[in-house]
Scaffold this motif. Structure first.
Motif, mmCIF file in Angstrom:
data_model
loop_
_atom_site.group_PDB
_atom_site.id
_atom_site.type_symbol
_atom_site.label_atom_id
_atom_site.label_comp_id
_atom_site.label_asym_id
_atom_site.label_seq_id
_atom_site.Cartn_x
_atom_site.Cartn_y
_atom_site.Cartn_z
ATOM 1 N N VAL A 58 0.824 -1.217 0.000
ATOM 2 C CA VAL A 58 0.000 0.000 0.000
ATOM 3 C C VAL A 58 0.854 1.261 0.000
ATOM 4 O O VAL A 58 0.378 2.323 -0.404
ATOM 5 C CB VAL A 58 -0.977 0.024 1.203
ATOM 6 N N ARG A 59 2.114 1.161 0.401
ATOM 7 C CA ARG A 59 2.979 2.337 0.451
ATOM 8 C C ARG A 59 3.750 2.540 -0.849
ATOM 9 O O ARG A 59 3.756 3.629 -1.406
ATOM 10 C CB ARG A 59 3.956 2.232 1.614
ATOM 11 N N CYS A 60 4.417 1.494 -1.334
ATOM 12 C CA CYS A 60 5.349 1.696 -2.454
ATOM 13 C C CYS A 60 4.932 1.040 -3.762
ATOM 14 O O CYS A 60 5.449 1.388 -4.810
ATOM 15 C CB CYS A 60 6.745 1.216 -2.069
ATOM 16 N N GLY A 61 4.024 0.054 -3.717
ATOM 17 C CA GLY A 61 3.612 -0.626 -4.944
ATOM 18 C C GLY A 61 4.385 -1.894 -5.244
ATOM 19 O O GLY A 61 4.123 -2.558 -6.241
ATOM 20 N N ASN A 62 5.348 -2.266 -4.391
ATOM 21 C CA ASN A 62 6.068 -3.526 -4.549
ATOM 22 C C ASN A 62 5.093 -4.686 -4.323
ATOM 23 O O ASN A 62 3.973 -4.482 -3.876
ATOM 24 C CB ASN A 62 7.218 -3.588 -3.532
ATOM 25 N N ILE A 63 5.523 -5.887 -4.621
ATOM 26 C CA ILE A 63 4.703 -7.067 -4.390
ATOM 27 C C ILE A 63 5.186 -7.765 -3.121
ATOM 28 O O ILE A 63 6.373 -7.980 -2.921
ATOM 29 C CB ILE A 63 4.792 -8.056 -5.581
ATOM 30 N N GLY A 66 1.879 -8.980 2.605
ATOM 31 C CA GLY A 66 1.161 -8.208 3.610
ATOM 32 C C GLY A 66 0.812 -6.841 3.062
ATOM 33 O O GLY A 66 1.105 -6.520 1.907
ATOM 34 N N ASP A 67 0.201 -6.013 3.895
ATOM 35 C CA ASP A 67 -0.134 -4.659 3.457
ATOM 36 C C ASP A 67 1.123 -3.871 3.097
ATOM 37 O O ASP A 67 1.122 -3.077 2.173
ATOM 38 C CB ASP A 67 -0.928 -3.923 4.543
ATOM 39 N N LEU A 68 2.198 -4.081 3.874
ATOM 40 C CA LEU A 68 3.489 -3.477 3.569
ATOM 41 C C LEU A 68 4.452 -4.563 3.114
ATOM 42 O O LEU A 68 4.491 -5.649 3.689
ATOM 43 C CB LEU A 68 4.074 -2.789 4.808
ATOM 44 N N CYS A 69 5.254 -4.255 2.096
ATOM 45 C CA CYS A 69 6.273 -5.208 1.646
ATOM 46 C C CYS A 69 7.399 -5.252 2.683
ATOM 47 O O CYS A 69 7.465 -4.417 3.590
ATOM 48 C CB CYS A 69 6.807 -4.811 0.269
ATOM 49 N N ASP A 70 8.311 -6.201 2.532
ATOM 50 C CA ASP A 70 9.415 -6.360 3.472
ATOM 51 C C ASP A 70 10.297 -5.111 3.535
ATOM 52 O O ASP A 70 10.821 -4.772 4.602
ATOM 53 C CB ASP A 70 10.278 -7.570 3.096
ATOM 54 N N ILE A 71 10.468 -4.426 2.410
ATOM 55 C CA ILE A 71 11.328 -3.235 2.379
ATOM 56 C C ILE A 71 10.684 -2.095 3.160
ATOM 57 O O ILE A 71 11.325 -1.450 3.993
ATOM 58 C CB ILE A 71 11.619 -2.816 0.924
#
Length: 197
Positions: A58-63, A66-71
């Motif tokens: 939801v923040r960066c567009g990575n896959i 979860g809602d946030l990617c690991d990065i």
């Protein structure tokens, strides 16, 4: 539906993947069938898990899963730098080089008047919001060295104005080149020698 038709349907689906045509897809499917126990069943299971769990950060567009990617979930990556890329494959290419330690922002493409793609069709407004909200000091534009990539870079630079430093990848990225096809050394050199726009 006959067994042969099911196989042909699988070949047709595989042929839609980038880099695979009908002949390559047919060879891949026949190989999978021959190695059913060692390859096809684990592949089918892995594909089902990814289909069920993969989602866009939801923040960066990575896959990620979860809602946030690991990065984005890693507080050590909150360095005040965001590297802007066109697509997830470009993000992964940058990560392979292991030279950038900040966070990313995936645009989802580039501006293109011919294709009718404007700023609102990409994740440019979200980038501007992130720069406002996350105390970003530098935005590094790692976009393809194409006309559309350069147009997008200039547009983003204008949108961000004086909010932060805006730089772009420098030497090493050939005109018309795409990050996903570059080797790690070239990406490292380009990131190290970035220049302000």
């Amino acid at each position: 539906m006959s067994g042969r038709q099911e196989i042909e349907d699988l070949i047709d689906l595989m042929a839609r993947l980038p880099g695979l045509g009908p002949r390559s897809a047919r060879r891949a499917v026949l190989h999978l069938i021959k190695k059913r126990g060692r390859l096809m069943h684990p592949l089918a299971t892995a594909m089902q898990q990814v289909a069920d769990n993969a989602r866009e950060c939801v923040r960066c567009g990575n896959i990620g899963t979860g809602d946030l990617c690991d990065i984005c979930a890693d507080d050590r990556r909150a360095s005040g730098e965001i590297c802007v890329v066109e697509d997830v494959s470009d993000l992964w290419a940058m990560e392979r080089a292991q030279v950038f330690k900040g966070r990313y922002h995936v645009l989802g493409g580039t501006l293109s008047a011919l294709d009718g793609i404007g700023p609102e069709d990409l994740r440019i407004p979200a980038l501007v919001q992130r720069v406002r909200d996350e105390d970003i000091r530098e935005v590094i534009l790692a976009l393809s060295a194409t006309v559309d990539g350069q147009t997008t870079a200039h547009y983003i630079s204008d949108e961000l104005g004086e909010r932060c430093t805006v730089s772009s990848l420098a030497q090493g990225v050939p005109v018309g080149g795409e990050l996903d096809y570059l080797d790690d050394g070239t990406i490292t050199a380009a990131l190290t020698a970035r220049k302000r726009l």
